[in-house]
Design a protein around this motif. Sequence first.
Motif, PDB file in Angstrom:
ATOM      1  N   HIS A 186     -11.878   3.184  -0.432  1.00 37.55           N
ATOM      2  CA  HIS A 186     -10.674   2.602   0.170  1.00 37.55           C
ATOM      3  C   HIS A 186      -9.428   3.334  -0.326  1.00 37.55           C
ATOM      4  O   HIS A 186      -8.485   3.566   0.448  1.00 37.55           O
ATOM      5  CB  HIS A 186     -10.594   1.119  -0.176  1.00 37.55           C
ATOM      6  N   PHE A 187      -9.413   3.706  -1.603  1.00 36.63           N
ATOM      7  CA  PHE A 187      -8.290   4.469  -2.145  1.00 36.63           C
ATOM      8  C   PHE A 187      -8.117   5.789  -1.392  1.00 36.63           C
ATOM      9  O   PHE A 187      -6.999   6.167  -1.021  1.00 36.63           O
ATOM     10  CB  PHE A 187      -8.527   4.734  -3.636  1.00 36.63           C
ATOM     11  N   HIS A 188      -9.228   6.522  -1.159  1.00 31.08           N
ATOM     12  CA  HIS A 188      -9.163   7.778  -0.403  1.00 31.08           C
ATOM     13  C   HIS A 188      -8.605   7.537   0.995  1.00 31.08           C
ATOM     14  O   HIS A 188      -7.771   8.317   1.490  1.00 31.08           O
ATOM     15  CB  HIS A 188     -10.556   8.412  -0.309  1.00 31.08           C
ATOM     16  N   ALA A 218       0.550   6.676  -6.705  1.00 25.05           N
ATOM     17  CA  ALA A 218      -0.628   7.534  -6.880  1.00 25.05           C
ATOM     18  C   ALA A 218      -0.249   9.002  -6.773  1.00 25.05           C
ATOM     19  O   ALA A 218      -0.736   9.838  -7.540  1.00 25.05           O
ATOM     20  CB  ALA A 218      -1.687   7.176  -5.842  1.00 25.05           C
ATOM     21  N   ARG A 277       1.829   1.704  -3.569  1.00 25.92           N
ATOM     22  CA  ARG A 277       0.658   2.166  -4.315  1.00 25.92           C
ATOM     23  C   ARG A 277       0.440   3.662  -4.125  1.00 25.92           C
ATOM     24  O   ARG A 277       0.179   4.396  -5.093  1.00 25.92           O
ATOM     25  CB  ARG A 277      -0.578   1.410  -3.843  1.00 25.92           C
ATOM     26  N   MET A 278       0.543   4.136  -2.894  1.00 28.74           N
ATOM     27  CA  MET A 278       0.257   5.545  -2.624  1.00 28.74           C
ATOM     28  C   MET A 278       1.385   6.458  -3.100  1.00 28.74           C
ATOM     29  O   MET A 278       1.140   7.596  -3.492  1.00 28.74           O
ATOM     30  CB  MET A 278      -0.030   5.748  -1.137  1.00 28.74           C
ATOM     31  N   CYS A 329      -3.502   1.491  -9.444  1.00 29.44           N
ATOM     32  CA  CYS A 329      -2.871   1.104  -8.183  1.00 29.44           C
ATOM     33  C   CYS A 329      -3.355  -0.252  -7.681  1.00 29.44           C
ATOM     34  O   CYS A 329      -2.804  -0.781  -6.708  1.00 29.44           O
ATOM     35  CB  CYS A 329      -3.149   2.157  -7.102  1.00 29.44           C
ATOM     36  N   ALA A 334      -6.686   5.101  -9.304  1.00 31.45           N
ATOM     37  CA  ALA A 334      -6.964   4.081  -8.290  1.00 31.45           C
ATOM     38  C   ALA A 334      -6.923   2.686  -8.901  1.00 31.45           C
ATOM     39  O   ALA A 334      -6.372   1.750  -8.311  1.00 31.45           O
ATOM     40  CB  ALA A 334      -8.317   4.351  -7.639  1.00 31.45           C
ATOM     41  N   ASN A 361       0.823  -1.213   0.000  1.00 33.62           N
ATOM     42  CA  ASN A 361       0.000   0.000   0.000  1.00 33.62           C
ATOM     43  C   ASN A 361       0.857   1.264   0.000  1.00 33.62           C
ATOM     44  O   ASN A 361       0.475   2.271  -0.601  1.00 33.62           O
ATOM     45  CB  ASN A 361      -0.949  -0.004   1.192  1.00 33.62           C
ATOM     46  N   LEU A 363     -12.970   3.357  -4.665  1.00 29.83           N
ATOM     47  CA  LEU A 363     -12.512   4.732  -4.439  1.00 29.83           C
ATOM     48  C   LEU A 363     -12.528   5.117  -2.970  1.00 29.83           C
ATOM     49  O   LEU A 363     -11.677   5.895  -2.516  1.00 29.83           O
ATOM     50  CB  LEU A 363     -13.377   5.706  -5.246  1.00 29.83           C
ATOM     51  N   VAL A 382      -6.466  -0.599  -6.560  1.00 28.51           N
ATOM     52  CA  VAL A 382      -7.442  -0.276  -5.510  1.00 28.51           C
ATOM     53  C   VAL A 382      -8.658   0.358  -6.184  1.00 28.51           C
ATOM     54  O   VAL A 382      -8.882   1.574  -6.084  1.00 28.51           O
ATOM     55  CB  VAL A 382      -6.854   0.681  -4.455  1.00 28.51           C
TER      56      VAL A 382
END
Length: 281
Positions: free
Chosen positions: A254-256, A229, A225-226, A247, A244, A222, A252, A249
């Motif tokens: 969960h992505f936020h 992002a 991923r971030m 990534c 998202a 994660n 959305l 994910v």
Amino acid sequence: MPDAPVILRHADILAPGECAALTRAALSPARPALHGHDFFELAWVQNGRVRHHLPDGREDLAEGSVICAGPGHLHGLQGRGEHALVVSVTLHPDLVTDLARRHPDLAGRLFWSGAAAPVRLTRDSRQMAELNRAALRLERGRRDALGAEAFLLPIICGLTEEEAPLPAQAPVWLARACAAARDPAVFQEGAAGFARAAGKAHPHVSRSMRRFLDMSPSDWINAQRMDYAARRLTGSADSLAEIAAECGVPNLSHFHKLFREAHGQTPQRFRRARQRDVVQP
């Protein structure tokens, strides 16, 4: 008894006064013999897929894979399919040794890791473009100590920012998996992608991550991923849903949540601030 490996010498590659030399090689599909060298080598997969042979096994490298090899490392590169192309930069040993003397923070990292095998990391498409521009400048410019250092230092800065902060006693496979997990093709699969890159059973990977990094494979994935992002939000106009999904994910909400935990603000606010700062420094 197998033949002794060939040891390449920098005196046979670098002209007098040179500290760096760049070559581009289309790799044969034939299995290579392992070789060593008395210099440091920065190499990356420019195109196609490559099998990296080591004394204790092998690993498959995709486009964007970067290796940092030094004296004492034995390895060989094999093309997998057509159009496998590798770029290799021979670096004078005195240049690399002097950088470590002047920059103590490099100890234990990249060329200076002390690992039994070459260190491997991964570049995304934007970072590969930067690397190739630097390679072109090196080819066209000076290759003495100043030119070689001008080429190498920005690359080292970028690589050390993303290298896994693993203790010296951590296994080599874990460092390789942490580096591989920066590749979207890996982190899109989540913890399963990390375990696949490690080549180990998921429970063993989880225990090792807890022991050496005090986090789970999902935590590491994660974080990659971030980071990805954040780069995409700053450097593109693509929608949050597209980023998202890239990534891994697609949810959305969960992505936020993940993004706010990583960067302290929403993706929209992060994007507005960074893109405004680019236009209005």
